[in-house]
Design an enzyme around this catalytic site. Structure first.
Site, mmCIF file in Angstrom:
data_model
loop_
_atom_site.group_PDB
_atom_site.id
_atom_site.type_symbol
_atom_site.label_atom_id
_atom_site.label_comp_id
_atom_site.label_asym_id
_atom_site.label_seq_id
_atom_site.Cartn_x
_atom_site.Cartn_y
_atom_site.Cartn_z
ATOM 1 N N CYS A 176 44.791 34.404 43.117
ATOM 2 C CA CYS A 176 44.185 33.695 41.994
ATOM 3 C C CYS A 176 44.348 32.184 42.083
ATOM 4 C CB CYS A 176 44.763 34.220 40.682
ATOM 5 S SG CYS A 176 44.539 36.001 40.493
ATOM 6 N N HIS A 316 46.681 28.148 33.527
ATOM 7 C CA HIS A 316 46.283 29.381 34.209
ATOM 8 C C HIS A 316 45.971 30.426 33.143
ATOM 9 C CE1 HIS A 316 45.811 32.114 37.483
ATOM 10 N NE2 HIS A 316 46.832 32.868 37.140
ATOM 11 N N HIS A 353 39.011 36.290 33.690
ATOM 12 C CA HIS A 353 39.728 35.818 34.873
ATOM 13 C C HIS A 353 38.872 36.084 36.110
ATOM 14 C CE1 HIS A 353 42.611 34.623 37.667
ATOM 15 N NE2 HIS A 353 43.624 35.420 37.379
#
Length: 426
Positions: A176, A316, A353
């Protein structure tokens, strides 16, 4: 005359073009309008059967011709659209002649269920199928197109041909954090003097049934299926996991000298990049947040900026209980008591996400935040977590002067990369 080098004597790296595609829409202006209005791109999955799934919602991109094709096909189309927008805005090079290398973050690629079923039928119908049977069937039935499509480097190879980038295209994955890594590699190439411009792209169109099952087995996904747009709840007490999503971000990076020489508009500066890996666990990050702390401090040091210089954090903020807590612990160590007064938001509350693509998407949004003086909200923040006291810009966008942003990306396996972004060269 403007200085073309930073405080370390390196070429200043600027952004002259940006592109976005997400579940909210195509193009950075459409995305910006929806992000600042608090719209959500999370919805019920219609791409494949969800009857037995624990999670039935996602931020899929369903409005493109390749949306029901394979993950590498969709990932490539998302990347193409984002890059076309970024290069057109930059005005750099000619059609099919980008004057620099390509650094492309792509999701893990493997043969998908429909192709495996065909191979199984070809291998040994009505019998148990082994892996060797599948290999023999693939060899005997002329599946060269599949072989090429499911090579890890095929997306970047096709993009390099299409846009005419220079040298061998780089395909990369740092989970990620991949989007930030694609930017990091471009920045470092320009700083080293390898090139005057680079194209950084991060793309992910890999929401498949298998991907959902794998993340569900890790207990990483939200199961708040009833109201999809309310499921992603970064930093809220009732958060229960992330919402998997698709999208792409692209940035044209240049040395300041090169950009000014051709009269390009400067959209922002990548002032600093920090990374720090974590060997704690294959999927979990170290709960003491030491690698995350080190990553943020490395980014600040690379930018020659003090923590006091940061006036907004694009977090994040995945909406998982453990990750949000770990990010708060890290930010607390870096910013101390001042953290409570720094506005923070998570774009994932609206986009979901996007995994491999997330860092590049959030870098584009961060630079648009600086340019517009408006901070996108963290939606679905109705129940604050008393253990995570943050100014998350809850639910409604906020007008504010923002000059320097920290954009965080923390990947599975402890792959961490943070960016420091500004609007004007110092």
């Amino acid at each position: 005359m403007a200085s073309y080098t930073d405080k370390a004597g390196r070429p200043i790296v600027v952004v002259t073009g940006m592109g976005l595609v997400t579940s909210l829409g195509q193009g950075k202006q459409d995305n910006w309008a929806k992000l600042t209005s608090g719209a959500s791109g999370i919805h019920r999955i219609t791409r494949f059967p969800i009857d037995a799934m624990r999670t039935t919602i996602a931020g899929t991109v369903d409005y493109l011709p390749q949306s029901r094709s394979t993950a590498p096909d969709l990932s490539e189309e998302l990347a193409t659209l984002a890059a076309e927008e970024a290069i057109a805005e930059s005005g750099i090079g000619g059609k099919g002649a980008f004057p620099g290398p390509l650094f492309c973050a792509v999701p893990p690629i493997e043969l998908e269920w429909p192709q495996r079923r065909i191979l199984a039928q070809e291998a040994a119908p009505n019998a148990q199928v082994s892996y060797d049977d599948l290999l023999r069937a693939a060899e005997a039935h002329g599946h060269d197109a599949w072989h090429e499509r499911f090579l890890y480097g095929s997306i970047a190879d096709h993009l390099a041909d299409r846009f005419g980038t220079k040298g061998q295209p780089i395909s990369l994955s740092t989970a990620c954090a991949s989007g930030n890594t694609s930017i990091q590699l471009g920045v470092e190439a320009i700083r080293r003097g390898d090139c005057e411009a680079a194209l950084s792209i991060a793309t992910d169109g890999s929401v498949t049934a298998e991907a959902l099952i794998r993340f569900s087995l890790l207990s990483a996904l939200s199961t708040n299926n009833d109201v999809p747009e309310a499921a992603s709840r970064p930093f809220a007490k009732n958060r229960d996991g992330f919402i998997i999503a698709e999208g792409a971000g692209a940035l044209v990076l240049e040395s300041l000298e090169h950009a000014l020489a051709r009269g390009a508009k400067i959209l922002g500066v990548v002032e600093g990049v920090g990374e720090m890996a974590d060997s704690f666990h294959r999927t979990r990050s170290s709960p003491d947040a030491k690698p995350v702390i080190g990553c943020m401090r490395n980014a600040l040091a690379d930018a020659h900026a003090a923590p006091e210089a940061i006036d907004y954090i694009n977090a994040h903020g995945t909406s998982t209980p453990e990750n949000d807590r770990m990010e708060f612990t890290g930010m607390s160590a870096v910013f101390g008591e001042r953290l409570a007064g720094i506005p923070i938001s998570s774009n994932k509350s609206m986009i979901g996400h996007t995994l491999t693509a997330a860092g590049a998407i959030e870098a584009v949004v961060s630079l648009m935040t600086i340019a517009n003086g408006r901070i996108p909200p963290t939606i679905n923040y109705e129940l604050p977590d008393p253990a995570i006291p943050l100014d998350v810009v809850p639910n409604v966008a906020r007008d504010a002067k923002v000059t320097r942003v920290m954009s965080n990306s923390f990947g599975f396996g402890g792959q961490n990369v943070c960016l420091i972004l500004t609007g004007e060269p110092a």
